[in-house]
Write a protein that holds these residues in place. Sequence first.
Motif, short mmCIF file in Angstrom:
data_model
loop_
_atom_site.label_atom_id
_atom_site.label_comp_id
_atom_site.label_asym_id
_atom_site.label_seq_id
_atom_site.Cartn_x
_atom_site.Cartn_y
_atom_site.Cartn_z
N ARG A 61 0.78 -1.11 0.01
CA ARG A 61 0.08 -0.10 0.03
C ARG A 61 0.80 1.24 0.20
O ARG A 61 0.51 2.29 -0.45
CB ARG A 61 -0.72 -0.17 1.23
CG ARG A 61 -2.20 0.47 0.99
CD ARG A 61 -3.04 0.36 1.97
NE ARG A 61 -4.30 1.00 1.98
CZ ARG A 61 -5.25 0.76 1.04
NH1 ARG A 61 -5.29 -0.38 0.31
NH2 ARG A 61 -6.33 1.60 0.64
N SER A 80 -11.70 5.43 3.15
CA SER A 80 -10.90 4.32 3.47
C SER A 80 -11.87 3.13 4.28
O SER A 80 -11.30 2.43 5.10
CB SER A 80 -9.69 4.83 4.41
OG SER A 80 -10.20 5.88 5.38
N GLU A 81 -13.24 3.09 4.00
CA GLU A 81 -14.04 2.27 4.55
C GLU A 81 -14.88 1.59 3.58
O GLU A 81 -15.89 1.95 3.31
CB GLU A 81 -15.19 3.35 5.24
CG GLU A 81 -14.27 4.17 6.56
CD GLU A 81 -13.99 3.28 7.68
OE1 GLU A 81 -14.54 2.30 7.93
OE2 GLU A 81 -13.30 3.75 8.48
N ILE A 135 -19.66 5.24 15.78
CA ILE A 135 -18.36 4.84 15.45
C ILE A 135 -18.47 4.15 14.12
O ILE A 135 -18.95 2.99 13.99
CB ILE A 135 -17.69 4.12 16.70
CG1 ILE A 135 -16.18 3.67 16.12
CG2 ILE A 135 -18.48 2.91 16.98
CD1 ILE A 135 -15.29 4.57 16.10
N ASP A 184 -16.43 2.90 11.96
CA ASP A 184 -15.70 1.62 11.75
C ASP A 184 -16.37 0.50 12.10
O ASP A 184 -16.29 -0.86 11.79
CB ASP A 184 -14.50 1.62 12.55
CG ASP A 184 -13.44 3.01 12.29
OD1 ASP A 184 -13.97 4.01 12.96
OD2 ASP A 184 -12.85 3.00 11.37
N MET A 187 -8.54 7.62 13.96
CA MET A 187 -9.71 8.57 14.27
C MET A 187 -9.48 9.36 15.53
O MET A 187 -9.46 8.78 16.48
CB MET A 187 -11.01 8.02 13.92
CG MET A 187 -12.18 8.63 14.02
SD MET A 187 -13.58 7.77 13.89
CE MET A 187 -14.30 8.46 15.36
N ILE A 209 -13.09 -1.32 20.62
CA ILE A 209 -12.20 -1.70 19.56
C ILE A 209 -11.15 -0.48 19.36
O ILE A 209 -11.01 0.55 19.99
CB ILE A 209 -13.00 -1.22 17.97
CG1 ILE A 209 -13.64 -0.01 18.25
CG2 ILE A 209 -14.09 -2.46 17.88
CD1 ILE A 209 -14.21 0.41 16.85
N VAL A 223 -8.67 1.60 16.71
CA VAL A 223 -8.70 1.79 15.17
C VAL A 223 -7.29 2.24 14.97
O VAL A 223 -6.62 3.23 15.57
CB VAL A 223 -9.84 2.90 14.98
CG1 VAL A 223 -9.71 3.38 13.37
CG2 VAL A 223 -11.05 2.47 15.32
N GLU A 283 -5.18 4.00 12.15
CA GLU A 283 -5.34 4.67 10.66
C GLU A 283 -4.12 5.28 10.33
O GLU A 283 -3.33 5.97 11.04
CB GLU A 283 -6.47 5.91 10.95
CG GLU A 283 -6.64 6.72 9.89
CD GLU A 283 -7.96 7.57 9.73
OE1 GLU A 283 -8.30 7.80 11.04
OE2 GLU A 283 -8.65 8.01 9.19
N PHE A 291 -5.09 3.73 4.90
CA PHE A 291 -5.33 2.56 5.51
C PHE A 291 -5.99 2.94 6.63
O PHE A 291 -5.84 3.83 7.57
CB PHE A 291 -3.85 1.82 6.03
CG PHE A 291 -4.16 0.62 6.82
CD1 PHE A 291 -4.15 -0.34 6.31
CD2 PHE A 291 -3.97 0.83 8.30
CE1 PHE A 291 -4.28 -1.60 7.06
CE2 PHE A 291 -4.09 -0.35 8.98
CZ PHE A 291 -4.16 -1.62 8.43
N ARG A 292 -7.32 2.01 7.07
CA ARG A 292 -7.88 2.34 8.46
C ARG A 292 -8.27 0.82 8.70
O ARG A 292 -9.42 0.18 7.93
CB ARG A 292 -8.89 3.37 8.34
CG ARG A 292 -9.80 3.45 9.42
CD ARG A 292 -10.49 4.88 9.20
NE ARG A 292 -11.68 4.85 10.11
CZ ARG A 292 -12.25 6.05 10.44
NH1 ARG A 292 -11.67 7.25 10.10
NH2 ARG A 292 -13.53 6.07 10.95
N LYS A 333 -9.94 -1.60 12.16
CA LYS A 333 -10.53 -1.72 13.31
C LYS A 333 -10.14 -3.12 13.83
O LYS A 333 -10.19 -4.09 13.31
CB LYS A 333 -12.09 -1.37 13.66
CG LYS A 333 -12.94 -2.44 13.28
CD LYS A 333 -14.36 -2.55 13.79
CE LYS A 333 -15.08 -3.75 13.62
NZ LYS A 333 -15.33 -4.32 12.20
N PHE A 382 -12.08 3.08 21.36
CA PHE A 382 -13.68 3.49 21.53
C PHE A 382 -14.23 2.23 22.25
O PHE A 382 -13.87 1.27 21.96
CB PHE A 382 -14.32 3.86 20.15
CG PHE A 382 -13.49 4.82 19.39
CD1 PHE A 382 -13.95 6.26 19.64
CD2 PHE A 382 -12.63 4.40 18.32
CE1 PHE A 382 -13.40 7.26 18.86
CE2 PHE A 382 -12.07 5.42 17.83
CZ PHE A 382 -12.45 6.80 17.94
#
Lengths: 278, 304
Positions: free
Chosen positions: A94, A189-190, A252, A254, B1, B66, B68, B70, B76-77, B79, B105
């Motif tokens: 990446r 990025s999700e 959240i 994510d 985040m 979780i 995270v 990032e 790139f992200r 969890k 979180f």
Amino acid sequence: MMNNEMNIKFMTYDAINTIKNDIKKNNAENVNKAIESNKENSNWLEEFCGCKVFEERKNKIPQFVLKLAKDGNDSQVAYDNAIILYENLNHLPRYILTDERFWAWMNFDFGYKYALQAMPITSKSTVGNMYLFMQGQRRGIFFGVLSRLYFWVDLTIDEKNVENRYHLTKFAMENISRIRNITWRANSSEKHIVRGMLKALKEISEEYSQSLDKKEQFRKAEVGKNKNTGSKAENLYTELTRRFSLYCSVRIIDAISEDDVYEISKKLTYEIIKYFNK
Amino acid sequence: MRVGKKLFPYPVLNNSKNNSGFGDSNYQLMITITQNENYFIIEKAYVEVENQDIERMLADGRAKAIMVVECSATVFREKYEIGIEPKDISIPIGNLNDKVEISSFIYANQDIEHFNSNDFLEDFADFDFSIEKYDILAVDDGYTTKVVFDEDKDKKMSSIFSVIKSNNKDLNVMTVSSENKQIVIEMPSQYFDYHDNMKHNDNFQNIFFAIIAIPALTQCLQEIKECFSDVYSMDINEVMNDKTWFVSIANRYQAVFGTELTSDEFIDCNTYEVAQKLLNCGSTKAIEDFYNLLWNGRSDSDDE
């Protein structure tokens, strides 16, 4: 090295800095002129920069070529090239796939002719924004003439669909506002957010294609309208990303499952279609 | 985040006391970061929750924790579900480059009615709240670190400079700009060609340091130093996050001066003297090289 593989290259920082310097200080006058008179290849860069322009790296990719459209920009060729790029590059780490120097090589050398076809140099900001990352890393990746094609596939690929893992890519790229808005902003990025939204939109788009009346309602939402306060259009896709961001404000992002993104997006999309057909 | 100072319509347990809706309760992500040539490793990742109500929700599954990770540079992200038991997480190093943010979180895993706690701040005391699935209950903005990973990268100090040819025919001086990755020195075309012809000759390295690199570095360090006096509480790590070339400067500073470059050291330093020392005392050595070139036809002083 096998014959069907080649080493990737990076454009050197010195070459990138020389082009950026011309954009910043001379409004891209010299670089635009040079491109205008050299549309077949980028051999002009060596003299323009006065330094080594590309340097080979140890990472290898298969030998491949990008398609050229017969007549100007062609969305089918864009889609085909997006898949070609993804299939041949997705094994790269990446940090390379997000490096300005790599995409500068792709845009200015490897895919030069197609890049110029897909994104002709029309203003003083074209090269800086679409060929280099002058507006920042993230923007560069998602607005770059070839990098965005790669990342559109990366974000929309649906590995669970064994028959056609690119079905969401195809649907998303049919409409430039659709792909741009759904893959940009916080969602970029999700993957689960992008996929969930597209699955909802695709299903509703198919549902609304069943009758002429409904088709027109969906089209109206896609076209949208101009905001009173400015020239920026608001449409189904800008509204969906805006309302989804609002939904996520204290949540959240994510953790939200793809299935829940799909359900929420469906609900929001129906509301938005109604809103544009009031 | 990073949540930062974001306001919530209900009390959130924040590691940052100033932004927390709770009194004595605390929430903290605990990690140890290491890396090898293949992986970025987060060892013993777990959360410490000092609030019985949230702890209970974690235990019975109404809430989940979780972490995270990032990296905006590589988009790139990811969890990772964590808990109160330590867990190791390895991320292939090629996914990361530059700034990496690690936050944590606790969120509601289902709708929760009548959420309250004895430790709510006074403004929220006596209220209870309806919490929806995925709402944030606790935050630790965590840690920011930097991964500099480039297998082919030239690690020499000179690689922080990019000397480029100017396409402006009217330019007759050198210009310097402090960019994100490098210090860019623009040279009029004719002088760029002279430099290009001579730059690989070892006899001229100190002379080029003296007339090109040292003044350029001095100017860029001075510009950053001026930002320190303009922006209260700015620190050296922010500069390193903003300017990749400054990381090489900090490393070189440690090697030359035997001490870490801190904000205080930087504010007090003389940028011209520091630039000379970081670049092999190029200004004085250049005089020696001139002397030797004139009288002996070669330079004797050692190069970087």
